[in-house]
Design an enzyme around this catalytic site. Structure first.
Site, mmCIF file in Angstrom:
data_model
loop_
_atom_site.group_PDB
_atom_site.id
_atom_site.type_symbol
_atom_site.label_atom_id
_atom_site.label_comp_id
_atom_site.label_asym_id
_atom_site.label_seq_id
_atom_site.Cartn_x
_atom_site.Cartn_y
_atom_site.Cartn_z
ATOM 1 N N HIS A 5 -29.777 12.058 -13.138
ATOM 2 C CA HIS A 5 -29.192 12.314 -11.814
ATOM 3 C C HIS A 5 -30.307 12.559 -10.793
ATOM 4 O O HIS A 5 -30.298 11.983 -9.696
ATOM 5 C CB HIS A 5 -28.248 13.517 -11.884
ATOM 6 N N ASP B 71 -39.603 -9.737 13.189
ATOM 7 C CA ASP B 71 -39.374 -9.432 11.756
ATOM 8 C C ASP B 71 -40.432 -8.424 11.327
ATOM 9 O O ASP B 71 -41.210 -7.934 12.145
ATOM 10 C CB ASP B 71 -39.452 -10.707 10.903
ATOM 11 N N TRP C 271 -36.418 15.715 -14.174
ATOM 12 C CA TRP C 271 -37.029 14.650 -13.371
ATOM 13 C C TRP C 271 -38.510 14.904 -13.141
ATOM 14 O O TRP C 271 -39.261 14.000 -12.793
ATOM 15 C CB TRP C 271 -36.305 14.516 -12.039
ATOM 16 N N SER D 133 -43.070 -0.632 -5.233
ATOM 17 C CA SER D 133 -42.148 -1.065 -4.177
ATOM 18 C C SER D 133 -42.350 -0.228 -2.917
ATOM 19 O O SER D 133 -42.394 -0.764 -1.798
ATOM 20 C CB SER D 133 -40.698 -0.927 -4.675
ATOM 21 N N SER D 134 -42.489 1.083 -3.098
ATOM 22 C CA SER D 134 -42.659 1.971 -1.943
ATOM 23 C C SER D 134 -43.962 1.671 -1.209
ATOM 24 O O SER D 134 -44.013 1.672 0.029
ATOM 25 C CB SER D 134 -42.661 3.433 -2.391
ATOM 26 N N HIS E 184 -44.483 17.492 -3.684
ATOM 27 C CA HIS E 184 -44.099 18.230 -2.484
ATOM 28 C C HIS E 184 -44.133 17.352 -1.240
ATOM 29 O O HIS E 184 -43.172 17.363 -0.467
ATOM 30 C CB HIS E 184 -44.896 19.521 -2.279
ATOM 31 N N GLU F 196 -43.466 14.375 -1.370
ATOM 32 C CA GLU F 196 -42.286 13.542 -1.606
ATOM 33 C C GLU F 196 -41.043 14.153 -0.960
ATOM 34 O O GLU F 196 -40.167 13.446 -0.449
ATOM 35 C CB GLU F 196 -42.080 13.367 -3.125
ATOM 36 N N TYR G 185 -40.936 15.658 1.781
ATOM 37 C CA TYR G 185 -40.967 15.300 3.207
ATOM 38 C C TYR G 185 -40.790 13.808 3.403
ATOM 39 O O TYR G 185 -40.301 13.371 4.444
ATOM 40 C CB TYR G 185 -42.250 15.833 3.845
ATOM 41 N N SER H 129 -32.715 12.476 15.431
ATOM 42 C CA SER H 129 -33.310 12.489 16.775
ATOM 43 C C SER H 129 -32.868 11.297 17.611
ATOM 44 O O SER H 129 -33.084 11.275 18.825
ATOM 45 C CB SER H 129 -34.845 12.499 16.673
ATOM 46 N N HIS I 244 -46.713 26.221 -4.723
ATOM 47 C CA HIS I 244 -45.597 27.177 -4.611
ATOM 48 C C HIS I 244 -44.483 26.837 -5.592
ATOM 49 O O HIS I 244 -43.570 27.626 -5.780
ATOM 50 C CB HIS I 244 -45.092 27.289 -3.165
ATOM 51 N N HIS I 245 -44.553 25.652 -6.204
ATOM 52 C CA HIS I 245 -43.613 25.320 -7.274
ATOM 53 C C HIS I 245 -44.050 25.913 -8.606
ATOM 54 O O HIS I 245 -43.331 25.789 -9.595
ATOM 55 C CB HIS I 245 -43.516 23.795 -7.431
ATOM 56 N N THR J 30 -41.042 22.924 11.701
ATOM 57 C CA THR J 30 -39.625 22.643 11.423
ATOM 58 C C THR J 30 -38.749 23.375 12.438
ATOM 59 O O THR J 30 -37.745 22.826 12.927
ATOM 60 C CB THR J 30 -39.260 23.079 9.992
ATOM 61 N N LYS K 286 -38.511 21.564 15.657
ATOM 62 C CA LYS K 286 -37.534 20.467 15.635
ATOM 63 C C LYS K 286 -36.118 20.994 15.843
ATOM 64 O O LYS K 286 -35.353 20.446 16.651
ATOM 65 C CB LYS K 286 -37.627 19.723 14.300
ATOM 66 N N ARG L 269 -30.885 27.182 -14.467
ATOM 67 C CA ARG L 269 -30.455 25.806 -14.235
ATOM 68 C C ARG L 269 -30.627 24.989 -15.513
ATOM 69 O O ARG L 269 -31.238 25.439 -16.473
ATOM 70 C CB ARG L 269 -31.282 25.189 -13.092
#
Length: 526
Positions: free
Chosen positions: A78, A107, A143, A170-171, A254, A256, A258, A269, A303-304, A329, A332, A451
């Site tokens: 998931h 294009d 994951w 791909s990215s 991390h 990722e 963002y 926006s 921090h993880h 943040t 924004k 979890r």
């Protein structure tokens, strides 16, 4: 922008391929954008079905529907599919459709590479999904792919590494394309600081992708060699260090986060000024805030990992630098609110999703601040509080912005207005269901429920039952979204070129639906 002079009188008169070969061989940015969006929707229903199986199992204590190993496979797949198969491809779809239209470009810069970047994605998806039927089942270690669990799994673990490599490739191809397009193919007069904010957020996201995807590729390649070639990068028995994997992984993961949220900022926006009938408040500060968030995302990865043990000075550094991200943040959120302030607001479905994004993403941001505090994080690590936090960021943040963007641009893409009544039904059921499923998880986490477990103690039952009811409500309400999209494709009220009264930008100067070839002659922006 509205003064743009465009010359595309021959739009739609070019012949283009049809049938299946159109989609397999297409180099048209609109076709490829459509492919990305459909791929993302199919993956959303796949990963969403897994989420419903997880919530069904957790409706009451004890094991009813799944065995623990299969439950772990569901949670892992998931997460992987939602991140790499749903959110990222959806934003790539938006980029393909909208970036050339917003820049006045005919294009993407490298159309053939654009085709390849998409068509290798289904291969990765097949590798991931087919692993359920392989001996040992799909990957089940989360994951995050932490060793030593990941080193010990079956063949599906190797296939997942291959799939991650393909998705990363791909990215990177997509990012090179987007950066080159933005820097080289803007319409005359469209300077960087005149670009729509969606284009800015994708430009910064593309740089983030190019910087971080090779890091992930390196980490999973080391896992692969540990598994198959006798190396011991992460094997403590051979002198390796499993914590090193966490450092490398989170240095990728991390930013990722963002990568998954910056394009969402861009979509919101675009939507909020349109339905506020006011220009975006503080455009320049939004650009600088986006860049600041991207830069800060590289220095907060640990921090993880507060629970793995690190010096107090390091804990302080990562705690404070994480809190620092709240500043741009907050800029924004302030600017979106200021844009709406005293605007002539109307509340069509895109605006509803955008407002929900601002409110609910802010809740996710605040719970992130709580987790940034090292002593608190050590208490809440790997509890349902963390699950609640990142779902408020990624569901009400990334996913709701995707819904807002699709409702906003769907008339431009299909040439037909969507069913507003069904759209609002979709919004209200989604926002209510989403809060029912994820808000109780804060309390479950604070009470200590871990979890990724298929069974739990009796005292957690009520909140889990509420969450499961909300999950099914949220999940099935997405079928309404599918109906809305299909109805708009099949027909309906014709959409004008200027679909929304307050919308600005080059994409609204072309007819709806946008012709197959647009801006054959570059417009001039004054």
């Amino acid at each position: 922008m509205s003064d743009a002079v465009h010359a595309h009188e021959d739009h739609g008169h070019h012949a283009h391929p049809s049938g299946i070969m159109r989609w397999l061989t297409t180099t048209n940015h609109k076709d490829i954008g459509t492919l990305y969006l459909w791929f993302s929707l199919i993956m959303l229903f796949s990963a969403g079905s897994m989420a419903l199986m997880i919530r069904a199992e957790l409706f009451q204590p004890g094991l009813q529907l799944t065995q623990p190993d299969f439950f772990n496979q569901l949670t892992t797949m998931h997460g992987l599919i939602m991140i790499f198969g749903v959110i990222m491809p959806a934003f790539s779809g938006f980029a393909n459709w909208q970036v050339p239209l917003m820049l006045g470009a005919p294009d993407m810069a490298f159309p053939r590479m654009n085709n390849w970047a998409f068509w290798i994605l289904p291969v990765a998806a097949i590798l991931l999904l087919s692993s359920f039927v392989l001996p040992g089942g799909a990957v089940a270690g989360g994951w995050t792919m932490y060793p030593p669990l990941y080193i010990q799994g079956g063949i599906s673990y190797d296939l997942t590494i291959l799939a991650v490599h393909i998705m990363g490739l791909s990215s990177i191809m997509g990012s090179i394309n987007i950066i080159t397009t933005i820097l080289n193919m803007r319409a005359p007069g469209l300077t960087l600081m005149k670009m729509p904010l969606f284009v800015w957020t994708w430009l910064i996201t593309a740089y983030l992708l190019i910087a971080t995807m090779p890091v992930l590729a390196g980490a999973v390649t080391m896992l692969l060699t540990d598994r198959n070639f006798g190396t011991h990068f992460f094997n403590a028995a051979g002198g390796g260090d499993p914590v090193m994997f966490q450092h490398i992984f989170w240095f990728f993961a991390h930013p990722e986060v963002y990568i998954l949220i910056l394009p969402a900022f861009g979509i919101v926006s675009q939507v909020i000024p349109t339905f506020s009938r006011k220009p975006l408040f503080g455009y320049a500060s939004m650009v600088y805030a986006t860049a600041s968030i991207a830069i800060l995302s590289f220095i907060v990865w640990a921090h993880h990992m507060f629970t793995v043990g690190m010096p107090v000075a390091a804990q302080l550094f990562f705690m404070l630098s994480t809190m620092l991200i709240a500043v741009p943040t907050g800029v924004k959120v302030f600017n979106w609110t200021a844009t709406m302030w005293k605007g002539s607001l109307t509340f069509e479905t895109p605006m509803l999703f955008a407002i929900a994004f601002v409110c609910l993403f802010t809740i996710g941001g605040f719970s992130g601040l709580v987790l940034a505090i090292a002593p608190v994080d050590i208490q809440l690590h790997d509890t349902y509080y963390v699950v609640a936090h990142f779902h408020y960021v990624l569901v009400s943040g990334a996913l709701f912005s995707i819904f807002a963007g699709i409702y906003y641009w769907l008339p431009k893409w299909t040439g037909h207005m969507y069913d507003e009544r069904l759209g609002k039904w979709h919004f209200w059921l989604s926002v209510i269901g989403m809060n029912i499923v994820f808000f109780p998880m804060h309390f479950l986490g604070l009470a200590g429920m871990p979890r990724r477990i298929p069974d739990y103690s009796l005292q957690f039952t009520e909140f889990n039952q509420i969450a499961t009811v909300g999950a099914f409500m949220f999940g099935f309400s997405q079928l309404i979204f599918l109906v809305v999209v299909l109805k708009a494709i099949r027909g309906g009220v014709k959409a004008p070129a200027q679909v929304w009264e307050g919308a600005e930008g080059l994409e609204w100067t072309v007819p709806s639906p946008a012709p197959y070839h647009t801006f054959v002659t570059a417009p001039v922006v004054k």
